[in-house]
Design an enzyme around this catalytic site. Structure first.
Site, PDB file in Angstrom:
ATOM      1  N   GLY A 164       0.828  -1.196   0.000  1.00  0.00           N
ATOM      2  CA  GLY A 164       0.000   0.000   0.000  1.00  0.00           C
ATOM      3  C   GLY A 164       0.861   1.243   0.000  1.00  0.00           C
ATOM      4  N   GLY A 186      -0.534   4.839  -0.942  1.00  0.00           N
ATOM      5  CA  GLY A 186      -1.540   5.517  -0.135  1.00  0.00           C
ATOM      6  C   GLY A 186      -0.924   6.553   0.791  1.00  0.00           C
ATOM      7  N   LYS A 187      -1.780   7.299   1.492  1.00  0.00           N
ATOM      8  CA  LYS A 187      -1.292   8.351   2.388  1.00  0.00           C
ATOM      9  C   LYS A 187      -0.351   7.801   3.446  1.00  0.00           C
ATOM     10  CE  LYS A 187      -5.221  11.495   1.905  1.00  0.00           C
ATOM     11  NZ  LYS A 187      -6.356  12.160   2.619  1.00  0.00           N
ATOM     12  N   MET A 188      -0.769   6.710   4.114  1.00  0.00           N
ATOM     13  CA  MET A 188       0.075   6.154   5.167  1.00  0.00           C
ATOM     14  C   MET A 188       1.309   5.478   4.588  1.00  0.00           C
ATOM     15  SD  MET A 188      -0.743   7.035   8.110  1.00  0.00           S
ATOM     16  CE  MET A 188       0.600   6.034   8.741  1.00  0.00           C
ATOM     17  N   THR A 245      -4.067  -2.393   8.634  1.00  0.00           N
ATOM     18  CA  THR A 245      -5.365  -2.285   7.980  1.00  0.00           C
ATOM     19  C   THR A 245      -6.454  -2.762   8.926  1.00  0.00           C
ATOM     20  OG1 THR A 245      -4.350  -2.668   5.818  1.00  0.00           O
ATOM     21  CG2 THR A 245      -6.711  -3.049   5.985  1.00  0.00           C
ATOM     22  N   HIS A 279     -12.438  13.498  15.864  1.00  0.00           N
ATOM     23  CA  HIS A 279     -11.768  13.250  14.589  1.00  0.00           C
ATOM     24  C   HIS A 279     -12.275  14.215  13.525  1.00  0.00           C
ATOM     25  CE1 HIS A 279     -10.632   9.410  16.494  1.00  0.00           C
ATOM     26  NE2 HIS A 279      -9.635   9.407  15.619  1.00  0.00           N
ATOM     27  N   LYS A 289     -14.189  11.341   8.631  1.00  0.00           N
ATOM     28  CA  LYS A 289     -14.193  10.007   9.236  1.00  0.00           C
ATOM     29  C   LYS A 289     -15.610   9.452   9.227  1.00  0.00           C
ATOM     30  CE  LYS A 289     -12.545   7.438  13.287  1.00  0.00           C
ATOM     31  NZ  LYS A 289     -11.735   6.504  12.449  1.00  0.00           N
TER      32      LYS A 289
END
Length: 255
Positions: free
Chosen positions: A8, A11-13, A87, A143, A147
């Site tokens: 992944g 992706g952002k992470m 995940t 948050h 979200k």
């Protein structure tokens, strides 16, 4: 040097982890997997699937999607590589596959990779054990407005950890609208706030007679999750098989 493969990576992470790895002297990224990413944008090999991987890795850090699990497990078991699963949203059937895989490889799984959050959870355990039923517990999580789930998985992890100290005898109450009765001593209140760009904030209130003890944590960027994930990957690289979590990592520093 621990060789890390990021599943992944586009992706952002995934990008946060890639950016963070150079700050660790004993870690390096040897490649990534992402069927949507453009390999030309990366300075290391990026593969479309596990079948294409041609680099050696000591550990996989996964921030992909639940539907990638079978491919990740197939690769990890075949290569005897530990996997750090960040995940969330796995089905019970998928979770059973993860648990089965941990019999042959090392598996690290956590709903929140922040070291601070997981230290907070352990502190809440100790507070609940020490304070007992003389203090009522309320959890408030905040948050960003994008979200979709409420309450957060972290808030539930905190509530479950506290409840374990009471032999799971507490009832979770999500907000209080429509609950037209006095607060009962067997409740743990959980409240969700959504707005703006809040990365993540959790406050746990232990409320007693004439005093309130608050244990809180606030993440100010996603980099705290990247740092925790790398720490977890380095921890996992020393293990042969078994199931591990942030509780095991934090325990090293709690004794």
């Amino acid at each position: 040097m621990t060789k890390i493969l990021i599943w992944g990576i586009g992706g952002k992470m995934g990008k946060n982890i890639l950016e963070c790895i150079p700050s660790f002297e004993n870690a390096e990224c040897v490649g990534g997997v992402d069927k949507f990413a453009d390999p030309a944008q990366f300075a290391m090999p990026v593969f479309k699937s596990g079948k294409d991987i041609n680099v050696d890795a000591d550990v996989i850090i996964d921030f992909s999607r639940p539907d990638a699990l079978d491919e990740i497990l197939e690769y990890a078991i075949a290569r005897k590589v530990g996997i750090m699963l960040a995940t969330t949203g796995y089905t019970p059937e998928q979770q059973a596959k993860i648990d089965e895989a941990s019999k042959s490889i090392a598996v690290f799984q956590s709903s929140n990779m922040s070291l601070g959050v997981n230290l907070m959870i352990e502190l809440c355990r100790k507070a609940a054990n020490f304070l007992g039923n003389n203090f009522e517990v309320e959890i408030v999580e905040q948050h960003h407005n994008q979200k979709v789930d409420a309450p957060s998985g972290t808030a539930l992890s905190i509530a479950n950890a506290i409840n374990e100290e009471f032999d799971n005898s507490k009832e979770f109450v999500y907000g209080r609208q429509g609950k037209n009765s006095k607060r009962q001593n067997n409740e743990i209140g959980i409240h969700a706030v959504r707005g703006g760009t809040i990365v993540g904030k959790h406050d746990v209130l232990f409320i007693g007679k004439d005093e309130v003890i608050t244990i809180k944590h606030e993440a100010q960027s996603r980099m705290v999750f990247a740092q925790g994930a790398i720490r977890a990957g380095l921890f996992l690289a020393t293990k042969q098989n078994g199931k591990y979590s942030m509780k095991d990592l934090v325990a090293q520093f709690m004794d």
